[in-house]
Design a protein around this motif. Structure first.
Motif, mmCIF file in Angstrom:
data_model
loop_
_atom_site.group_PDB
_atom_site.id
_atom_site.type_symbol
_atom_site.label_atom_id
_atom_site.label_comp_id
_atom_site.label_asym_id
_atom_site.label_seq_id
_atom_site.Cartn_x
_atom_site.Cartn_y
_atom_site.Cartn_z
ATOM 1 N N LEU A 35 1.199 -0.673 0.080
ATOM 2 C CA LEU A 35 0.302 -0.315 -0.189
ATOM 3 C C LEU A 35 0.686 0.905 -0.389
ATOM 4 N N TRP A 36 2.329 0.855 0.621
ATOM 5 C CA TRP A 36 2.996 2.219 0.070
ATOM 6 C C TRP A 36 3.904 1.842 -1.015
ATOM 7 N N ALA A 37 3.234 1.682 -2.218
ATOM 8 C CA ALA A 37 4.008 2.441 -3.250
ATOM 9 C C ALA A 37 3.853 3.263 -4.224
ATOM 10 N N PRO A 38 4.762 3.605 -4.411
ATOM 11 C CA PRO A 38 4.295 5.076 -5.231
ATOM 12 C C PRO A 38 3.231 5.049 -6.865
ATOM 13 N N SER A 39 2.445 5.429 -6.618
ATOM 14 C CA SER A 39 1.591 6.033 -7.939
ATOM 15 C C SER A 39 1.648 6.755 -8.254
ATOM 16 N N GLY A 40 1.540 7.149 -9.688
ATOM 17 C CA GLY A 40 1.119 8.141 -10.749
ATOM 18 C C GLY A 40 0.385 9.515 -9.932
ATOM 19 N N MET A 41 0.963 10.572 -9.617
ATOM 20 C CA MET A 41 0.177 11.458 -9.195
ATOM 21 C C MET A 41 -0.373 11.157 -8.037
ATOM 22 N N GLY A 97 -0.017 -0.546 -10.377
ATOM 23 C CA GLY A 97 0.090 -1.990 -9.605
ATOM 24 C C GLY A 97 1.572 -2.545 -9.950
ATOM 25 N N SER A 98 1.882 -2.460 -10.912
ATOM 26 C CA SER A 98 3.785 -3.013 -10.749
ATOM 27 C C SER A 98 4.281 -2.856 -9.287
ATOM 28 N N LEU A 99 4.286 -1.818 -9.849
ATOM 29 C CA LEU A 99 4.994 -1.141 -7.987
ATOM 30 C C LEU A 99 4.751 -1.665 -7.044
ATOM 31 N N VAL A 100 3.013 -1.386 -7.030
ATOM 32 C CA VAL A 100 3.049 -2.833 -6.192
ATOM 33 C C VAL A 100 3.999 -4.122 -5.680
ATOM 34 N N MET A 101 3.021 -5.009 -6.858
ATOM 35 C CA MET A 101 3.848 -5.735 -6.837
ATOM 36 C C MET A 101 5.184 -5.723 -6.100
ATOM 37 N N SER A 102 6.311 -5.510 -6.739
ATOM 38 C CA SER A 102 7.215 -4.957 -5.863
ATOM 39 C C SER A 102 7.432 -4.706 -5.006
ATOM 40 N N ASN A 103 6.827 -3.960 -4.085
ATOM 41 C CA ASN A 103 6.847 -3.742 -3.191
ATOM 42 C C ASN A 103 6.707 -5.383 -1.800
ATOM 43 N N GLU A 140 -15.959 -1.428 -6.839
ATOM 44 C CA GLU A 140 -16.877 -0.728 -7.753
ATOM 45 C C GLU A 140 -15.896 -0.212 -8.640
ATOM 46 N N GLY A 141 -16.261 -0.622 -10.057
ATOM 47 C CA GLY A 141 -15.468 -0.349 -10.797
ATOM 48 C C GLY A 141 -15.165 -0.603 -11.858
ATOM 49 N N ASP A 142 -14.290 -0.449 -13.022
ATOM 50 C CA ASP A 142 -13.924 -1.279 -13.610
ATOM 51 C C ASP A 142 -11.918 -1.910 -13.543
ATOM 52 N N TYR A 143 -11.519 -2.836 -12.501
ATOM 53 C CA TYR A 143 -10.566 -3.339 -12.944
ATOM 54 C C TYR A 143 -9.794 -4.083 -13.670
ATOM 55 N N GLU A 144 -8.747 -4.123 -14.203
ATOM 56 C CA GLU A 144 -7.971 -5.140 -13.954
ATOM 57 C C GLU A 144 -6.875 -5.566 -13.257
ATOM 58 N N GLY A 145 -6.504 -6.670 -13.505
ATOM 59 C CA GLY A 145 -5.900 -7.691 -12.753
ATOM 60 C C GLY A 145 -4.001 -7.487 -13.560
ATOM 61 N N ILE A 146 -3.261 -6.727 -12.101
ATOM 62 C CA ILE A 146 -1.906 -6.624 -12.968
ATOM 63 C C ILE A 146 -0.661 -8.132 -12.450
#
Length: 172
Positions: A35-41, A97-103, A140-146
């Motif tokens: 949850l502490w992974a960096p994310s865009g903006m 999502g890739s950064l979350v996976m890495s963390n 809720e929403g349109d999520y894609e599996g990373i």
């Protein structure tokens, strides 16, 4: 050598797991790191579905194997699957999502757990059965599996591969 860099260098993808449960508090620590992974903006848009229920884990494994046209266990016996998903309407969703996976994988290693990134979360979570699972969980929403981050106690200790040459180019 810095402890963080040493840990990054020592982490390996493990493809054999002991049939032994992982304490919830360790899983929660791994998730917290994700949850502490960096994310865009700073959107923090990726989510994690923590699967510790054996029946659901086995359904996910079977669906993942079917995407590959097989029937083995693509989760290599790992008892925990942390599925990372991200909303398709966020421009940086795959990277976030890739950064979350890495963390997740790096935190697991630091805690003495083994992990591996297993692909095909996109194809599995595009299926109606697993879209319904997300809805049942309140997503809720349109999520894609990373990716699927499998976790457990290692049944092997893979050797590192040497680093390839000519991967850094300086523009000074």
């Amino acid at each position: 050598m810095n402890d963080i860099i040493k840990s990054l260098e020592e982490r390996r993808s493990v493809r054999a797991y002991e049939d032994k449960p992982v304490p919830r508090e360790l899983i929660e620590q791994v998730i917290e790191a994700g949850l502490w992974a960096p994310s865009g903006m700073g959107r923090q848009s990726p989510i994690i579905v923590a699967v510790t229920d054996r029946a659901l884990r086995d359904r996910l494994s079977a669906a993942n194997a079917a995407v590959m046209g097989g029937d083995g266990d693509p989760f290599y016996g790992a008892p925990v699957v942390l599925v990372v998903l991200a909303p398709r309407d966020v421009p940086t969703y795959v990277y976030d999502g890739s950064l979350v996976m890495s963390n997740l994988m790096n935190a697991a290693h630091t805690l003495g757990l083994a992990s591996c990134w297993i692909h095909r979360a996109k194809e599995v979570f595009d299926q109606p059965e697993f879209k319904q699972l997300l809805a049942d969980l309140g997503v809720e929403g349109d999520y894609e599996g990373i990716g699927n981050c499998i976790l457990g106690w290692p049944a092997q200790d893979p050797e590192p591969k040497p680093r390839r040459e000519r991967r850094v180019f300086w523009a000074e």
